[in-house]
Design a protein around this motif. Structure first.
Motif, PDB file in Angstrom:
ATOM      1  N   LYS A   7      81.275 -10.818 -78.724  1.00  0.00           N
ATOM      2  CA  LYS A   7      80.936 -11.562 -76.887  1.00  0.00           C
ATOM      3  C   LYS A   7      80.229 -12.500 -77.036  1.00  0.00           C
ATOM      4  O   LYS A   7      80.128 -12.946 -76.055  1.00  0.00           O
ATOM      5  N   LYS A   8      79.087 -12.972 -77.244  1.00  0.00           N
ATOM      6  CA  LYS A   8      79.046 -14.231 -77.652  1.00  0.00           C
ATOM      7  C   LYS A   8      79.141 -15.773 -77.184  1.00  0.00           C
ATOM      8  O   LYS A   8      79.328 -16.528 -77.402  1.00  0.00           O
ATOM      9  N   VAL A   9      80.240 -15.737 -78.941  1.00  0.00           N
ATOM     10  CA  VAL A   9      81.184 -15.891 -79.237  1.00  0.00           C
ATOM     11  C   VAL A   9      81.861 -17.046 -78.182  1.00  0.00           C
ATOM     12  O   VAL A   9      82.167 -17.569 -77.336  1.00  0.00           O
ATOM     13  N   ARG A  10      82.537 -15.627 -77.174  1.00  0.00           N
ATOM     14  CA  ARG A  10      83.034 -15.860 -76.360  1.00  0.00           C
ATOM     15  C   ARG A  10      82.420 -16.310 -74.515  1.00  0.00           C
ATOM     16  O   ARG A  10      82.810 -17.304 -74.004  1.00  0.00           O
ATOM     17  N   ALA A  11      81.697 -15.677 -74.808  1.00  0.00           N
ATOM     18  CA  ALA A  11      80.712 -16.205 -73.773  1.00  0.00           C
ATOM     19  C   ALA A  11      80.264 -17.478 -74.086  1.00  0.00           C
ATOM     20  O   ALA A  11      80.333 -19.014 -72.921  1.00  0.00           O
ATOM     21  N   ALA A  12      80.027 -17.989 -75.220  1.00  0.00           N
ATOM     22  CA  ALA A  12      80.072 -20.041 -75.551  1.00  0.00           C
ATOM     23  C   ALA A  12      81.382 -21.015 -75.517  1.00  0.00           C
ATOM     24  O   ALA A  12      81.047 -21.565 -74.988  1.00  0.00           O
ATOM     25  N   LEU A  13      82.221 -20.574 -76.030  1.00  0.00           N
ATOM     26  CA  LEU A  13      83.401 -20.633 -75.439  1.00  0.00           C
ATOM     27  C   LEU A  13      83.721 -20.906 -74.054  1.00  0.00           C
ATOM     28  O   LEU A  13      84.357 -21.938 -73.655  1.00  0.00           O
ATOM     29  N   LYS A  14      83.266 -19.813 -73.254  1.00  0.00           N
ATOM     30  CA  LYS A  14      83.853 -20.263 -71.626  1.00  0.00           C
ATOM     31  C   LYS A  14      82.459 -21.011 -71.002  1.00  0.00           C
ATOM     32  O   LYS A  14      83.344 -21.656 -70.358  1.00  0.00           O
ATOM     33  N   HIS A  15      81.990 -21.702 -72.208  1.00  0.00           N
ATOM     34  CA  HIS A  15      80.853 -22.948 -71.291  1.00  0.00           C
ATOM     35  C   HIS A  15      81.080 -23.658 -72.174  1.00  0.00           C
ATOM     36  O   HIS A  15      80.070 -24.329 -71.902  1.00  0.00           O
TER      37      HIS A  15
END
Ligand SMILES: O=C[C@H](O)COP(=O)(O)O
Length: 261
Positions: free
Chosen positions: A116-124
């Motif tokens: 989930k954190k990897v996705r959050a990083a890439l989202k931003h």
């Protein structure tokens, strides 16, 4: 295949914002600009230092970048104590470490949360430095490849190939972190090659060739040269040695192929 070496200094929970400014100034002063053509240098200070590091790097137009050591999987809301991707993006962060073994151990971070954190990083538009690594008992039983490739696959679950391109993978055997016990270049290369092979299998060889795979665990100026000579090791995630400006500068210069400044 043209992967640029990356040296990331993970300061962990060390240095206040004033000490952070002093260290970044010293590194910037000691490492001449020509080295940055061959090596990307980034520092990962505690959250409370990032604004000061941003002001310094922007003001002095420094060539090094900076990032954070963790982020929330959520963008905003009632999550006391957490720091979000949009906050880090606004501070000009380039990288964010995710799934470091210290967070997996002391904060019980699961592969699911790491994902989930990897996705959050890439989202931003932050590049996640996704950490994987086996504990000593797994290494002793010969399970390091299975353990780390499983962590990698779980951390990247659901991502598209073009997203994976922006991920940095860091192989950090837990038994080598802060212990002075560095994996041999052959041991590190074995796992880094397996991680890249897994990326190729899942996302194609073009993506796998682009992704940087770092080694971390007791990296110093004395061993960085042999590590970056390995085909599948594209730099290092450096803990203790990144807190000493002279040592870190030396390490970056050697990672760039030298000579020492
Ligand atoms: O993130 C960095 C690693 O945990 C390595 O730390 P170390 O260089 O102090 O062993």
């Amino acid at each position: 295949m043209a992967r640029k070496v990356l040296i990331a200094g993970n300061w962990k929970m060390n240095l206040n914002h004033l000490e952070a400014i002093a260290l970044v100034q010293k590194i910037a002063f000691s490492l001449p600009e020509k080295y940055y053509a061959k090596v990307d240098v980034t520092v990962l200070p505690p959250f409370t230092d990032i604004r000061s590091v941003q002001t310094l790097t922007d003001g002095d137009k420094l060539l090094l970048t900076y990032g954070a050591q963790d982020l929330s999987p959520n963008d905003s809301g009632a999550y006391t104590g957490d720091i979000s991707g949009p906050m880090l993006a606004k501070l000009g962060c380039t990288y964010v470490t995710i799934g470091h073994s210290e967070r997996r151990e002391y904060h019980a971070e699961s592969d699911e949360l790491v994902n989930k954190k990897v996705r959050a990083a890439l989202k931003h538009a932050l590049s996640p430095i996704l950490c994987v690594g086996e504990p000593l008992e797994v290494r002793e039983a010969g399970g390091q490849i299975e353990h780390t490739t499983n962590q990698l696959v779980a951390g990247l679950k659901g991502l598209k190939a073009e997203q994976v391109k922006n991920v940095v993978v860091a192989y950090e055997p837990v038994w080598a972190i802060g212990t002075g016990r560095v994996a041999t270049p052959a041991d590190a290369e074995e796992v880094c090659a397996a991680l890249r092979a897994t990326l190729a299998e899942k996302y194609g060889s073009e993506i796998a060739d682009d992704v940087r795979v770092l080694y971390g665990g007791s990296v110093k100026s004395g061993n960085i040269g042999d590590l970056v000579k390995c085909e599948n090791i594209d730099g290092a995630l450096v803990g203790g040695a990144s807190l000493d400006a002279d040592e870190f500068t030396k390490l970056c210069a050697l990672a760039a192929g030298g000579p020492l400044p």
